[in-house]
Design a protein around this motif. Structure first.
Motif, PDB file in Angstrom:
ATOM      1  N   GLY A  36       9.092 107.398  59.845  1.00 47.41           N
ATOM      2  CA  GLY A  36       8.935 108.214  61.043  1.00 47.41           C
ATOM      3  C   GLY A  36       7.562 108.070  61.665  1.00 47.41           C
ATOM      4  N   LEU A  37       6.530 108.021  60.831  1.00 49.47           N
ATOM      5  CA  LEU A  37       5.171 107.812  61.333  1.00 49.47           C
ATOM      6  C   LEU A  37       5.037 106.443  61.999  1.00 49.47           C
ATOM      7  CD1 LEU A  37       3.016 109.250  58.412  1.00 49.47           C
ATOM      8  CD2 LEU A  37       3.536 110.339  60.591  1.00 49.47           C
ATOM      9  N   ARG A  38       5.655 105.446  61.392  1.00 54.83           N
ATOM     10  CA  ARG A  38       5.613 104.095  61.966  1.00 54.83           C
ATOM     11  C   ARG A  38       6.243 104.094  63.366  1.00 54.83           C
ATOM     12  NH1 ARG A  38       2.542  99.978  61.871  1.00 54.83           N
ATOM     13  NH2 ARG A  38       2.527 100.828  63.972  1.00 54.83           N
ATOM     14  N   LYS A  39       7.350 104.788  63.515  1.00 52.38           N
ATOM     15  CA  LYS A  39       8.039 104.836  64.809  1.00 52.38           C
ATOM     16  C   LYS A  39       7.210 105.576  65.856  1.00 52.38           C
ATOM     17  CE  LYS A  39      12.474 106.049  66.925  1.00 52.38           C
ATOM     18  NZ  LYS A  39      13.841 106.597  66.690  1.00 52.38           N
ATOM     19  N   ILE A  40       6.601 106.698  65.454  1.00 51.62           N
ATOM     20  CA  ILE A  40       5.753 107.450  66.372  1.00 51.62           C
ATOM     21  C   ILE A  40       4.596 106.582  66.856  1.00 51.62           C
ATOM     22  CG2 ILE A  40       4.089 109.361  66.517  1.00 51.62           C
ATOM     23  CD1 ILE A  40       5.972 110.925  64.614  1.00 51.62           C
ATOM     24  N   CYS A  41       3.962 105.894  65.929  1.00 49.98           N
ATOM     25  CA  CYS A  41       2.816 105.046  66.292  1.00 49.98           C
ATOM     26  C   CYS A  41       3.236 103.917  67.225  1.00 49.98           C
ATOM     27  CB  CYS A  41       2.159 104.499  65.029  1.00 49.98           C
ATOM     28  SG  CYS A  41       1.257 105.753  64.085  1.00 49.98           S
ATOM     29  N   ASP A  42       4.369 103.317  66.954  1.00 47.70           N
ATOM     30  CA  ASP A  42       4.870 102.236  67.825  1.00 47.70           C
ATOM     31  C   ASP A  42       5.142 102.754  69.236  1.00 47.70           C
ATOM     32  OD1 ASP A  42       4.718 100.383  65.802  1.00 47.70           O
ATOM     33  OD2 ASP A  42       6.828 100.571  65.225  1.00 47.70           O
TER      34      ASP A  42
END
Length: 428
Positions: free
Chosen positions: A224-230
């Motif tokens: 989820g953090l990876r998606k937010i950052c992207d």
């Protein structure tokens, strides 16, 4: 157990060293009593100044994955010292270890050596700010990223408020750019991002926390953090100073299958010598001076002795994948044995573990963040710690620290640890 020599040294140290120690957790304040002064270490053991021997489960706070004073690392250090202890100039070993790190760690295309984990995290945040042109960043309660000013921030009154300095000497001006969220809480992260849109340069976290005890990311959290950052143009930073090369050859990011933009490293990459590093995507790392505009320097970075120790360690780990199978099996045996004892004694305490990291929490709550960890009975942990110490088992002197296992632990050591554990738990 005679500790006369350690007691004397501690009294002597307090006259010339603040608190008598050079790092606060060593002072034993969280568990009562005074620290033991260690004279030497070998394999699974440390020996104090009074000659007491302990099976040790700290392993220099993580780096001694092969046990203490491993012959390959020791010989590499001795060989390097014959050529000199410091040059302040480039060496071939710096290139060799950089190439090895790039090959081992999924996120790293270029890497810069520094002298500590604190330097690595401070530098990573600066580079993320320089790369994005933004100033704020998100960190998580209970995650420790060294003693840099930006990281010593306590939670504010709500998700959209700025943090407050957690230590005298940290200015409110520094604190205003640090935003906090509970670990494993994606909703709070989304709220922070929405309230500070286009102002957040980075999100930094321990992918597996080790500084509020061992706390694992819940399924979907890192993804989820990876998606937010992207989606938001935010740099995702994994602090793998503890987990790097310990949980897998490529660290927690390899084991858990989530790749950050920047990774901070330490401990194991120096074979236990003081060293740190940060690395990541090529386009981000090329912002670092002298190639780019973000200034970061260290006169003694890439010290040849530290590089020799780290190179020996990383070569061993990269060439011997069975190390991780052994660590995994050792962890399962020890944690499984402790869990069996808890069940047999009817004790409600909680264990978190992954690979060669584990923590026994003195709470009946599931521990998934710092608030959960704070439900622990720390006085009870202090009793447990001291009982284990008297039986020859040296644990981290704080409820809020992960324990680290090594390949030097044989079945006979695990049996002694488990026997001592049962005795200690029965006394509580």
């Amino acid at each position: 157990m005679n500790t006369e020599r350690s007691e004397h040294l501690f009294e002597q140290a307090k006259k010339s060293i603040p608190g008598g120690v050079n790092s606060p957790v060593r002072a034993f304040k969280a568990v009562g009593g005074n620290p033991l002064f260690i004279s030497r270490a070998e394999g699974p053991y440390v020996f104090d100044e009074d000659g007491n021997r302990f099976i040790e489960l700290i392993n220099s706070w993580g780096p001694m994955v092969l046990g203490h004073n491993h012959p390959e690392v020791r010989e590499a250090v001795i060989k390097a010292m014959e050529k000199g202890t410091s040059f302040g100039a480039p060496t071939a070993m710096e290139v060799e270890i950089a190439e090895l790190i790039v090959n081992m760690v999924p996120s790293v295309e270029k890497v810069r050596m520094v002298n500590s984990g604190t330097e690595a995290t401070m530098s990573a945040i600066r580079v993320a700010r320089g790369y994005t042109g933004k100033e704020k960043f998100i960190k998580f309660e209970g995650n420790y990223h060294g003693h840099g000013d930006s990281f010593l921030i306590a939670a504010g009154s709500g998700a959209v408020t700025m943090g407050n300095p957690d230590s005298p000497g940290v200015t409110r001006g520094t604190a205003k750019d640090t935003l906090l969220a509970p670990y494993n809480d994606l909703d709070k992260v989304r709220l922070l991002v929405e309230a500070n849109r286009d102002e957040i340069a980075a999100i930094i976290l321990e992918p597996v926390a080790g500084n509020m005890g061992c706390v694992l990311p819940e399924p979907g959290f890192l993804e989820g953090l990876r998606k937010i950052c992207d989606n938001e143009g935010i740099v995702l930073i994994f602090d793998e100073v503890m987990t790097g090369f310990r949980l897998a050859p490529g660290g927690a990011q390899e084991l858990l299958g989530v790749t950050p933009d920047i990774t901070t490293m330490g401990k194991i990459i120096g074979g236990g010598m003081p060293v740190g590093a940060y690395g990541g995507r090529k386009e981000i790392m090329e912002y670092v001076s002298p190639q780019g505009p973000v200034y970061q320097a260290g006169t003694l970075s890439g010290n040849p002795i530290a590089m020799a120790a780290g190179l020996a360690m990383l070569k061993h780990l990269s060439q011997n994948p069975a190390v991780y199978t052994r660590l995994e099996n050792t962890g399962k045996t020890l944690v499984g044995g402790i869990q069996s004892t808890l069940e047999r004694l009817g004790l409600p305490y909680t264990i978190n573990a992954l690979g060669s990291m584990y923590s026994l929490f003195f709470t009946d709550q599931k521990v998934r963040n710092f608030q959960d960890a704070q439900t622990c009975d720390t006085a009870l942990f202090g009793q447990y710690f001291n009982s284990m110490l008297k039986q020859g088992i040296y644990l981290a002197p704080s409820q809020y620290e992960s324990l680290f296992l090594s390949t030097a632990l044989e079945q006979e050591h695990l049996d002694k640890i488990l026997d001592a554990n049962e005795v200690a738990l029965k006394k509580l």
